[in-house]
Design a protein around this motif. Structure first.
Motif, short mmCIF file in Angstrom:
data_model
loop_
_atom_site.label_atom_id
_atom_site.label_comp_id
_atom_site.label_asym_id
_atom_site.label_seq_id
_atom_site.Cartn_x
_atom_site.Cartn_y
_atom_site.Cartn_z
N SER B 179 0.75 -1.18 -0.08
CA SER B 179 0.01 0.06 -0.11
C SER B 179 0.81 1.27 0.24
N VAL B 180 0.24 2.51 -0.34
CA VAL B 180 0.97 3.65 -0.45
C VAL B 180 -0.05 4.73 0.32
N MET B 181 0.26 5.57 1.09
CA MET B 181 -0.27 6.36 1.80
C MET B 181 -0.19 7.72 1.03
N MET B 182 -1.37 8.16 0.37
CA MET B 182 -1.09 9.43 -0.48
C MET B 182 -2.05 10.60 -0.03
N HIS B 183 -1.69 11.80 -0.24
CA HIS B 183 -2.23 13.05 0.40
C HIS B 183 -2.82 13.50 -1.09
N LEU B 184 -4.15 13.55 -1.28
CA LEU B 184 -4.81 14.12 -2.39
C LEU B 184 -5.58 15.38 -2.22
N PRO B 185 -5.11 16.40 -1.80
CA PRO B 185 -5.98 17.61 -1.50
C PRO B 185 -6.65 18.28 -2.76
N ALA B 186 -5.71 18.25 -3.64
CA ALA B 186 -6.11 18.97 -4.93
C ALA B 186 -7.31 18.29 -5.73
N LEU B 187 -7.10 17.00 -5.52
CA LEU B 187 -8.10 16.01 -6.12
C LEU B 187 -9.33 16.32 -5.53
N VAL B 188 -9.44 16.47 -4.29
CA VAL B 188 -10.51 16.43 -3.40
C VAL B 188 -11.21 17.91 -3.68
N ILE B 189 -10.32 18.84 -3.45
CA ILE B 189 -10.74 20.55 -3.71
C ILE B 189 -11.40 20.69 -5.29
N THR B 190 -10.89 20.04 -6.13
CA THR B 190 -11.52 20.13 -7.50
C THR B 190 -12.55 19.12 -7.67
N GLY B 191 -13.00 18.35 -6.83
CA GLY B 191 -13.97 17.28 -7.08
C GLY B 191 -13.97 16.36 -8.08
N GLN B 192 -12.58 15.74 -8.14
CA GLN B 192 -12.14 14.77 -9.01
C GLN B 192 -11.85 13.38 -8.32
N ILE B 193 -12.00 13.55 -6.93
CA ILE B 193 -11.34 12.23 -6.10
C ILE B 193 -12.29 11.13 -6.36
N ASN B 194 -13.84 11.56 -6.38
CA ASN B 194 -14.63 10.32 -6.40
C ASN B 194 -14.68 9.46 -7.63
N ARG B 195 -14.47 10.27 -8.67
CA ARG B 195 -14.00 9.67 -10.15
C ARG B 195 -12.85 8.92 -10.02
N ILE B 196 -11.79 9.38 -9.37
CA ILE B 196 -10.53 8.51 -9.46
C ILE B 196 -10.57 7.56 -8.70
N LEU B 197 -11.18 7.56 -7.38
CA LEU B 197 -11.20 6.42 -6.65
C LEU B 197 -11.82 5.17 -7.11
N SER B 198 -13.08 5.65 -7.65
CA SER B 198 -13.96 4.55 -8.28
C SER B 198 -13.19 3.75 -9.33
N ALA B 199 -12.48 4.67 -10.16
CA ALA B 199 -11.53 4.03 -11.26
C ALA B 199 -10.56 3.10 -10.65
N VAL B 200 -9.98 3.47 -9.47
CA VAL B 200 -9.18 2.66 -8.77
C VAL B 200 -9.74 1.26 -8.14
N THR B 201 -10.81 1.46 -7.86
CA THR B 201 -11.35 0.14 -7.19
C THR B 201 -11.72 -0.76 -8.36
N GLN B 202 -11.91 -0.18 -9.68
CA GLN B 202 -12.09 -1.11 -10.89
C GLN B 202 -10.87 -1.86 -11.35
N VAL B 203 -9.70 -1.43 -10.72
CA VAL B 203 -8.46 -2.30 -11.44
C VAL B 203 -7.80 -3.15 -10.35
N GLY B 204 -8.74 -3.34 -9.44
CA GLY B 204 -8.31 -4.43 -8.32
C GLY B 204 -7.56 -3.90 -7.17
#
Lengths: 166, 354
Positions: B179-204
């Motif tokens: 695992s990696v511990m990531m700090h993703l404030p800009a993706l949260v502020i710009t509202g992109q985080i949910n899109r990215i996280l759901s993509a991440v869960t689709q690749v295992g």
């Protein structure tokens, strides 16, 4: 139901914990759950992987006694206990419950067979077999590259390993 | 302070070195689940059997036969105070389950605190290796060597077809969680985080909060890890995590660049406001401090807060946790007292710096 912790607010969270077959229940409100959760982060709440896993199991209707209960001879765990906890009691459970395990592994895992690291001791001959397979693939590649010097070296090494495992 | 080295400082020695891509990735972790052959897993072991496993591992750690791990400390969890246990959890050296629920629990720690081996958690052994920044591949390489060191002295439960046998079938096979511990404030502020996280869960891959399974993502910190352990080799699992993490790093940096280019004043205001609150507040709860420290971390990476550096933030991340605060104080504190102590600690630390 009233919260067991504060005795004031209605209990909205209900936990059932099973430790070594001993069941304990906890009914608390959100405020108290948060309070408890702060003691050690990450505990006292949340939906764990084990809850999720038991939802994926195929369950027979209640054990009626007509069918013998499937029980691991080594550790005494039954399949329905596994279903509740989502964890096995010992290495032999994997053999005992093999038939039911397979469809579940298909759903929660990427494949059915381990292709990774093999421990030196417990792996025994298997480690060598894997090594031979790896060398054969390399041999193939070096023949394709027309690197016959490497190919000859690999062939000798493969023969050596094959003799080793008999 | 306490008799154990790990209680002396919030920042583990390994975290002080800094690592690659540390503007986005705080740390990389490898965890290997292993069990001993012919022994029931902790879940079904009798108290005597669990005690035997613990004794065996404590003896092994003290025997010097694990020399490749450097100086070690072997600790029985029962010998620790509740506050010491909390400190270990907050430093990610043991899991909440080991601290609270395990019987005959133990932990073997390297002196740099980059190796922690939990004993009698869900499995007999949970070998954990930690590195600063983005170093999953490197961490796997040395974690595998540590694993070999244990295997030279112990016999593992292993099956030709199913690999390393673990108590939970979600770990069987490689027993590996990278695992990696990531700090993703800009993706949260710009509202992109949910899109990215759901993509991440689709690749295992799976995404969790700062303290792993079941914990909330506070302070914009996300832990990304592999979901499955069977059917892929360790190298393939690590590679997949590596590639996806790389992409998330790029996306986060791009979002930060855009924030700075398009709304510099607003983002600078947000960062400096949080800095002001952290420097002068008298009371701050853990949720607010996590959010403000995240703003500050973002500011540091954008060069907006020259007074502060990453290392101070890493230290504050641990030292402001409830357990560490109380440990530093030397006794129990009510939540209100903690919030005041936390504010005091942050004020002091930031005043020292700038």
């Amino acid at each position: 139901m009233i919260c067991q912790e504060c005795g004031k607010r209605p209990a909205t969270l209900h936990f059932t914990k099973i430790v070594n077959g001993e069941k304990s229940e906890l009914h608390i409100c959100e405020a108290c759950a948060r309070e408890r959760g702060e003691i050690i982060p990450g505990t006292g709440g949340g939906f764990s992987i084990h809850n999720l896993l038991s939802g994926l199991l195929d369950f027979e209707p209640a054990e009626t006694g007509i069918k013998p209960v499937l029980r691991c001879e080594t550790c005494g765990m039954t399949y329905s206990q596994f279903g509740k906890i989502g964890r096995f009691g010992c290495a032999d459970c994997y053999r005992t419950f093999a038939d039911r395990l397979e469809p579940m592994l298909k759903r929660v895992q990427g494949g059915k067979v381990h292709v990774g690291k093999v421990p030196r001791r417990a792996g025994g001959k298997m480690r060598t077999k894997r090594e031979i397979e790896r060398l054969r693939r390399e041999l193939q590649l070096s023949v394709e590259r027309e690197d016959f010097e490497t190919a000859a070296r690999l062939r000798d090494r493969i023969r050596e390993l094959e003799r080793e495992i008999g | 302070m306490g008799k154990h080295a790990f209680t002396r400082q919030a920042l583990s020695p390994w975290m002080k070195e800094g690592g690659p891509e540390s503007d986005v990735v705080l740390s990389s972790r490898i965890r290997l689940a292993r069990n001993l052959r012919n022994r029931p897993f902790p879940l079904r072991a009798t108290p005597a059997q669990s005690a035997e496993v613990l004794d065996q591992l404590m003896d092994l750690a003290e025997s010097g036969r694990l020399g490749g791990m450097g100086p070690l400390e072997a600790i029985r969890v029962d010998d620790l105070t509740d506050l010491e246990k909390m400190v270990l959890v907050e430093k990610h050296l043991i899991s909440p389950a080991l601290a609270n629920e395990s019987r005959s629990a133990g932990v073997i720690l390297s002196n740099r605190e980059n190796i922690s081996v939990m004993i009698n958690e869900e499995d007999h052994l949970r070998i954990q290796c930690l590195s600063p920044g983005f170093q999953v591949r490197e961490t796997w390489d040395w974690a595998s060597k540590i694993d070999d060191l244990f295997e030279e002295n112990l016999e593992y439960a292993f099956d030709e077809k199913l690999g390393y046998l673990t108590s939970c079938p979600t770990n069987v096979g490689t027993g590996l969680r990278a695992s990696v511990m990531m700090h993703l404030p800009a993706l949260v502020i710009t509202g992109q985080i949910n899109r990215i996280l759901s993509a991440v869960t689709q690749v295992g891959l799976a995404v969790r909060g700062l303290y792993g399974e079941g914990s909330e993502a506070t302070g914009n910190l996300f832990q990304v890890s592999n979901q499955t352990t069977l059917g892929q080799s360790e190298t393939e699992i690590i590679d997949n995590l590596y590639r996806v993490t790389r992409q998330i790093i790029d996306q986060e940096r791009e979002a930060r660049r855009r924030l700075l280019a398009e709304s510099r004043l607003r983002i600078a205001d947000r960062v400096r406001r949080s800095y002001g609150i952290l420097r002068y507040a008298e009371i701050i709860d853990s949720k607010e401090s996590a959010q403000r420290l995240s703003d500050l971390r973002l500011g540091v990476s954008l060069g907006l807060v020259p007074e502060v550096n990453e290392q101070m933030l890493n230290e504050l991340l641990v030292s402001t946790q409830p357990g560490f605060l109380q440990h530093t104080h030397g006794g129990a504190l009510s939540p209100e007292q903690r919030d005041a102590k936390r504010a005091e600690l942050i004020r002091r630390r930031l005043a020292d710096a700038g």
